[in-house]
Design an enzyme around this catalytic site. Structure first.
Site, PDB file in Angstrom:
ATOM      1  N   HIS A  22     -54.352-104.139  -8.190  1.00 24.25           N
ATOM      2  CA  HIS A  22     -55.487-103.927  -9.107  1.00 24.25           C
ATOM      3  C   HIS A  22     -55.912-102.465  -9.087  1.00 24.25           C
ATOM      4  CE1 HIS A  22     -59.380-104.983 -11.083  1.00 24.25           C
ATOM      5  NE2 HIS A  22     -59.784-103.910 -10.403  1.00 24.25           N
ATOM      6  N   GLU A  23     -56.107-101.946  -7.892  1.00 24.05           N
ATOM      7  CA  GLU A  23     -56.505-100.545  -7.783  1.00 24.05           C
ATOM      8  C   GLU A  23     -55.390 -99.607  -8.228  1.00 24.05           C
ATOM      9  OE1 GLU A  23     -59.531 -99.759  -7.312  1.00 24.05           O
ATOM     10  OE2 GLU A  23     -60.130-101.821  -6.855  1.00 24.05           O
ATOM     11  N   HIS A  26     -55.625 -98.926 -11.897  1.00 25.67           N
ATOM     12  CA  HIS A  26     -56.539 -97.827 -12.236  1.00 25.67           C
ATOM     13  C   HIS A  26     -55.889 -96.476 -11.950  1.00 25.67           C
ATOM     14  CE1 HIS A  26     -59.872-100.488 -12.998  1.00 25.67           C
ATOM     15  NE2 HIS A  26     -59.908-100.954 -11.761  1.00 25.67           N
TER      16      HIS A  26
END
Length: 403
Positions: A22-23, A26
């Site tokens: 998820h990170e 980004h």
């Protein structure tokens, strides 16, 4: 026990990988648009270890219950150096900022889709068109429950059998109300001890109405307390064609369709989330735990252990896919500090500047996040409080799939 612990560890690892990816969503989108990523960390709190490569510090923190990707200039209140300024997020076009803020959500959805596709081509997906109409697999007597695993000895064919219900009958309705599955039939009968019910039966080409006197038996609740329940002595026949196996090409459409179903269920679960919190709190003090209520990393890992212990690997992977969809949809809730809250601010800036242009005014620039700090702190505190309560519930009264 070894298989159970393996499942717990593997699911916890799956959650950690989910957070990391998820990170990474980004981070990779930020770099694609020339933004400066200062830190990429898994976990919160004290740093366990870290290393620096280029402009980014990578690390693992002591509490692996989340993660963060620190991008220079995420807001106008985030100080940046003169060297960072050209690479600051706040100085990039609005659509690039939205894509970067959505990067984690998109990654979670893609992870879920990949997992479901893997299940589709390896072991198959649940058949969405399976016939769940209650079908009688066994007719038996009804008996009192002695303990969690034992029923008293009984004889005879039971209320349903004596009334004329036979193996192979399809139970279409109870007292005129259509039945979707055997669980619905069981739950209704359970609340009607001593009453007469009319079962609408399909037997071959015939449809019959059979009146069945519901027997009264003793059952035990989750705390072992006895209560009077209804029973008619019917057991459901195993469902057929519940799983469909797909080839690599067929699996694409099936995966997208099943993903849509899971996402729809996840939306419904999110909408019901606030109403489930009182039940979680009550379960800490001994109330029965809601099987469909929220779980923490602790609770989900324990359930993962139960599934592996019983070699239910398909359910294990489906639960991990569902977790990714939940994280994706939860993160787009338009409230800070969630990704959706930041996206909402960027979109508000765009709408605000549109109306300013109509009035002949120049763009007003990035929003002042200091005005959002009270809401951000309140939301962060609420999320932390709820998270801690769910963890406590998962320790003292965990969800158990198999009793």
């Amino acid at each position: 026990m070894g298989a159970y612990l393996l499942g717990v560890v593997l699911f916890a690892l799956g959650i950690a990988v989910t957070i990391a990816l998820h990170e990474a969503g980004h981070m990779l989108t930020a770099r694609a648009f020339g933004m400066r990523v200062r830190r990429y960390f898994i976990g919160f709190g004290p740093t366990v270890f870290s290393f620096r490569r280029g402009h980014t510090t990578y690390g693992l923190a002591a509490l692996p219950i989340g993660g963060f990707c620190d991008i220079a200039g995420m807001t106008a209140q985030d100080p940046v150096t003169a060297e960072e300024a050209p690479h600051a997020m706040v100085n990039k076009p609005w659509w690039q900022r939205v894509i970067v803020l959505s990067g984690g959500v998109i990654t979670n959805v893609l992870i879920g889709i990949i997992i479901i596709y893997g299940i589709a081509v390896s072991s198959g997906l649940p058949n969405p068109d399976v016939d769940t109409t209650p079908t009688v697999g066994e007719v038996s007597c009804v008996a009192d429950q002695l303990d969690a695993q034992t029923l008293a000895t009984c004889t005879g064919s039971g209320p349903a059998g004596q009334a004329g219900v036979t193996v192979g009958d399809r139970v279409l309705a109870l007292d005129g109300e259509e039945l979707a599955d055997f669980g619905q039939l069981r739950d209704k009968v359970l609340t009607m001890p001593g009453e007469d019910v009319v079962l609408t039966i399909e037997r071959g080409s015939e449809v019959l109405d059979i009146t069945v006197p519901v027997g009264s038996v003793t059952r035990l609740d989750a705390e072992g307390r006895p209560y009077t329940a209804g029973a008619v002595g019917l057991t459901n026949a195993p469902l057929e064609n519940t799983i469909i196996n797909y080839g690599p090409v067929e699996a694409v459409g099936a995966t997208l369709s099943f993903t849509g179903t899971l996402l729809e269920g996840t939306v419904q679960g999110l909408m019901a989330f606030p109403s489930k919190i009182p039940g979680v709190v009550a379960s800490i003090f001994g109330a029965e735990r809601d099987m469909e209520g929220p779980m923490s990393v602790v609770g989900a890992s324990r359930v993962g252990g139960e599934l592996v212990e019983r070699s239910l690997w398909e359910m294990f992977w489906l639960m991990l896919a569902s977790l990714n969809f939940f994280l994706a949809l939860f993160n787009i809730v338009p409230l800070p500090p969630l990704d959706g809250g930041h996206i909402a601010v960027v979109l508000w800036e765009k709408v605000r500047d549109f109306f300013r242009r109509l009035r002949g005014l120049a763009p007003a620039g990035p929003a002042n996040y200091e005005k959002l700090l009270p809401l951000t702190y309140a939301m962060a505190a609420a999320l932390l409080t709820v998270g801690l309560m769910v963890i406590v519930a998962d320790v003292v009264n965990p969800v158990r799939l198999f009793g």
